[in-house]
Design an enzyme around this catalytic site. Sequence first.
Site, PDB file in Angstrom:
ATOM      1  N   GLU A 162       1.693   3.974  -2.815  1.00  0.00           N
ATOM      2  CA  GLU A 162       1.497   5.413  -2.364  1.00  0.00           C
ATOM      3  C   GLU A 162       2.507   6.164  -3.345  1.00  0.00           C
ATOM      4  O   GLU A 162       2.284   7.429  -3.808  1.00  0.00           O
ATOM      5  CB  GLU A 162       1.082   5.868  -1.219  1.00  0.00           C
ATOM      6  N   HIS A 188       0.916  -1.343   0.395  1.00  0.00           N
ATOM      7  CA  HIS A 188      -0.104   0.141  -0.117  1.00  0.00           C
ATOM      8  C   HIS A 188       1.241   0.736  -0.276  1.00  0.00           C
ATOM      9  O   HIS A 188       1.073   2.501  -0.829  1.00  0.00           O
ATOM     10  CB  HIS A 188      -1.102   0.481   1.683  1.00  0.00           C
TER      11      HIS A 188
END
Length: 485
Positions: free
Chosen positions: A193, A189
Amino acid sequence: MEKKGDIALIGLAVMGQNLILNMSDHGYTVVAFNRTLSKVDEFLQGAAKGRDTILGAHSLEEMIGLLKKPRKVMLMVKAGKAVDEFIELLLPHLEAGDLIIDGGNSHFPDTIRRTKYLADKGILYIGTGVSGGEEGARHGPSIMPGGNPAAWPLIKGIFQSIAAKTADGEPCCDWVGEDGAGHYVKMTHNGIEYGDMQLICEAYQLMRDGLGLTNQEMHSVFAEWNKGELDSYLIEITADILGYRDESGTHVVDLILDSAGQKGTGKWTGINSLELGVPVTLIAEAVYARCLSALKDERVTASKLLKGSQAVFQGDRQAFVEDIRKALLASKIVSYAQGFMLMREAAREYGWNLNYGGVALMWRGGCIIRSVFLGKIKQAYDRNPALSNLLLDDYFRGIIESCQPSWRRVVAKAVELGIPLPAFATALAFYDGYRCARLPANLLQAQRDYFGAHTYERVDRARGQHFHTNWTGTGGSVSASTYTV
Ligand code: 2AM
């Protein structure tokens, strides 16, 4: 009777405090503890004041004594040795079936190790990603728990009630998988990002330096983009940032030094992708772009010496802004496709059963990469849980097809103008490589065989048979098995 806690939380920095307040809001009783004891009282007399569902403890003994059994203790302390130290301090006070949860940004190999170490002692362990920053922790983070599967039923109720919810009311928290899977998914994640942020920054530089748009104009562009397919937290805050002025009317974004920091999760993603042999090129470029930005002094010197392009943008600015939007969307699809390729390989390598649709759902709300787009990824995996690559899903294939001319125009124009677009460009290069039935690796294999007798497979023979050519007539016909130049 003395009130007992449903869970204890150690580590009263802002994330820890906000998670406690969030749990308290949802009716759970939480015991708060911190290495520096003064913070316990500061918290009780500060943010937690007046709440009878938040209890303070001034020693681990007291904390444990205040907990219902099986005991649940969540650590929100600095990743690394602080986690190991607290595990050791807790162990003498715990009994079989109790649960320790690490909610920090731990590196997944540590979580694999700790899960096993504690399982051998009969203690359940969860390593969980918690994303969404301070605000998310307070009002609904994305929570990505992995570890000992037997631990999940103990904490599922608390986690799913404090997690962010999608528009349909589904919690952005589900069981991710065994041992380090939760922290792995959180790492991925964070890598994604990095990629999303870099793509936005490249779009910004192209508009600023290539098209000469003002901050106010770019504020409007991002605000507009946020109404469509790119609707996401990062686009939204970018619009806000570009519109923000201080008391003197100056755009604060222009006052900020262009040297990026990083804490390591993007780097871990890149390193792990190299170890697993998965081409996660966009995240890697995003990490390198931060590294390049950090060479501020060198860049300032080089900017005076190294010539670039003299070209200036000519054409329809508004049409080109729409090209940039489409190029960003297509690049983002590639980045997520790469991220899911990585998780698929990690699941194979580390023996996890990952639910990819579930991962997309967990990222749908609460976390920094939350977006409408992730809802589409969830749908793609709902349609086909065995989907081998996101790029092959009909919906995403359709978008890429419609964005492709814009994508190519944007990358080509940036090259012409001399404006760096590493993430856009690597996404397009990956796309062209992935859809290429015959790459030039035949020549590469020939080179390896030429200088190192590394052998090659042939297009006209079954896979698995290895051939060597005596290219110079003097090299001999013995192939190398261990020689690795
Ligand atoms: P502190 O308040 O005593 O510094 C975020 O830094 C949280 O992690 C804080 O609660 C901090 O406790 C805790 N922390 C950082 N390093 C630690 C360590 N080595 N041992 C225990 N707690 C630590």
